[in-house]
Design a protein around this motif. Structure first.
Motif, short mmCIF file in Angstrom:
data_model
loop_
_atom_site.label_atom_id
_atom_site.label_comp_id
_atom_site.label_asym_id
_atom_site.label_seq_id
_atom_site.Cartn_x
_atom_site.Cartn_y
_atom_site.Cartn_z
N PHE A 198 24.13 -50.95 60.95
CA PHE A 198 24.20 -49.87 59.96
C PHE A 198 25.54 -49.80 59.24
CE2 PHE A 198 26.09 -47.67 63.58
CZ PHE A 198 27.04 -46.84 63.00
N HIS A 203 18.28 -49.53 54.88
CA HIS A 203 18.70 -48.55 55.88
C HIS A 203 18.81 -47.19 55.19
CE1 HIS A 203 20.48 -51.14 59.32
NE2 HIS A 203 19.64 -51.88 58.61
N SER A 263 15.69 -48.20 59.89
CA SER A 263 16.12 -49.52 59.40
C SER A 263 14.88 -50.38 59.22
CB SER A 263 17.11 -50.17 60.37
OG SER A 263 16.51 -50.42 61.62
#
Length: 408
Positions: A301, A219, A276
């Motif tokens: 996240f 991420h 992501s």
């Protein structure tokens, strides 16, 4: 802690109907705890994220009915912007919303703060077949895969297929009622393969078995130079459905080799904004193979943060409001669980004797944060539980966005 511009609100945008989505709730919490006003688009007034104590306001708006009416969607965004009354950071939480924002960036940028991302790039990474081909051309590792269209293409693939195989819709679809169609599944036999829906293109991908593979995540947030001031890696420990679904349990873990590979790909693509990515490490050849690249904030996240408290969403807000992004060091060993996914994943694994009750209980004891439950924000998990037990009936039709004040 860095200094944030709390005068600039954020709008969480989704296209489609999926009320039980923890990603939008996590955005409201991470920014709301900083004192930043957070608004959201929701399919009804009982969406859990819209009832967060950190939600400043909510727009009840069934965007899933308008996927073929981009003009109506654009007009609705104008109404939303007028109600907010000042420029807001736009945060899409699904591929359809990310593509809509990129395709209409010139118009939306008058009212919203958006990364300068090319619509062609967003389309190219959302299309799994195109992404696969692009990675191969650039020399980045991906599993072997074939794109098929129509019954004839599927029948041709079936003649030489080796099972199991991973079947993915090349482009994500919304069902007529606005729900997201399941995009990925593991196909274990010929009969199951031949029953696949081929009304749209499928990517049929090599399956890397569990005994030879590890699931990894990347991420990050890319600035205007396609550099990542914040970048994180971690392990996907459990998923739902098991082996081919969203993260149920994850742990942050520094992986310099994977981070370098992901940064290099994003730089080659000229990528900007939150991202992501899902990788699978193949022990048979020692390579990290890209499975998916999502051009938006990932739902999980909050698995990742730096020692200064910075996550991908906070970095996005800092950068788009002209503040410096001083990342700090990624925190290793953070464990985040998506309760609803993990219960179902663990049950499947327990039945298959791939997980013991002791192992499951031990994983709960290691958790740092959960996706739904938060001691300072109890209404969303209670509403989510109620909706899971007694789903609301979906109503047909669409209407302009209707504003309701939030609890913040």
């Amino acid at each position: 802690m860095q200094s944030f511009d709390t005068s600039v609100p954020a709008l969480v945008l989704k296209v489609g109907e999926y009320a039980l989505h923890h990603g939008g709730l996590a955005v409201a919490r991470t920014l709301g705890r900083l004192g930043i006003p957070v608004y959201g688009v929701h399919e009804d007034r009982f969406s859990p994220a819209g009832l967060s104590r950190y939600a400043t306001g909510r727009f009840v708006w069934r965007t899933g009915d308008q996927r073929h009416y981009r003009r109506q969607l654009l007009d609705g965004m104008g109404m939303v912007a007028e109600r907010i009354g000042r420029p807001a950071v736009l945060i899409p939480t699904d591929d359809h919303a990310a593509l809509f924002a990129a395709e209409h960036a010139e118009v939306l940028r008058d009212r919203f703060l958006i990364p300068a991302q090319a619509a062609s790039l967003v389309r190219g990474v959302i299309d799994k077949a195109e992404l696969h081909a692009r990675c191969r051309a650039l020399g980045f590792a991906v599993p072997e895969a074939t794109t098929v269209t129509g019954a004839d293409g599927l029948a041709s693939f079936a003649r030489t297929a080796a099972f199991p195989v991973v079947a993915k819709r090349a482009v994500p679809l919304l069902l007529p009622d606005g729900r997201r169609a399941r995009s990925t599944r593991i196909v274990r036999g010929l009969g199951e393969l031949l029953r696949l829906d081929v009304s749209s293109a499928l990517l049929l991908q090599e399956h890397i078995p569990a005994e030879h593979g590890e699931d990894w995540l990347f991420h990050g947030y890319c600035d205007a130079r396609s550099e990542c001031p914040v970048a994180f890696t971690g392990r996907k420990l459990r998923s739902f459905p098991p082996g081919a679904g969203e993260t149920a349990l994850g742990r942050s873990e520094r992986n310099p080799a994977l981070e370098h590979q992901a940064r290099s790909l994003l730089r080659e693509l000229g990528y900007r904004g939150p991202v992501s990515m899902d990788y699978r490490f193949d022990r048979r050849d020692g390579r990290y193979k890209l499975l998916d690249l999502n051009p938006r904030v990932g739902a999980i996240f909050r698995l990742f943060a730096t020692d200064s408290g910075l996550d991908v969403v906070r970095a996005l807000h800092l950068d788009l409001t002209g503040r410096p992004v001083v990342a700090g060091e990624p925190v290793d060993g953070r464990v985040v669980m998506v309760e609803s996914n993990d219960v179902r994943s663990a049950w499947s694994l327990l039945r298959a004797r791939r997980l013991t009750p002791h192992e499951w209980w031990s994983s709960w004891r290691a958790i740092h944060e959960t996706a739904w439950f938060a001691p300072d924000d109890l209404v969303p998990p209670l509403v989510a539980l109620a909706r899971a037990v007694a789903p609301r009936r979906r109503r047909a039709g669409s209407a302009p966005p209707r504003y309701l004040p939030g609890r913040a």
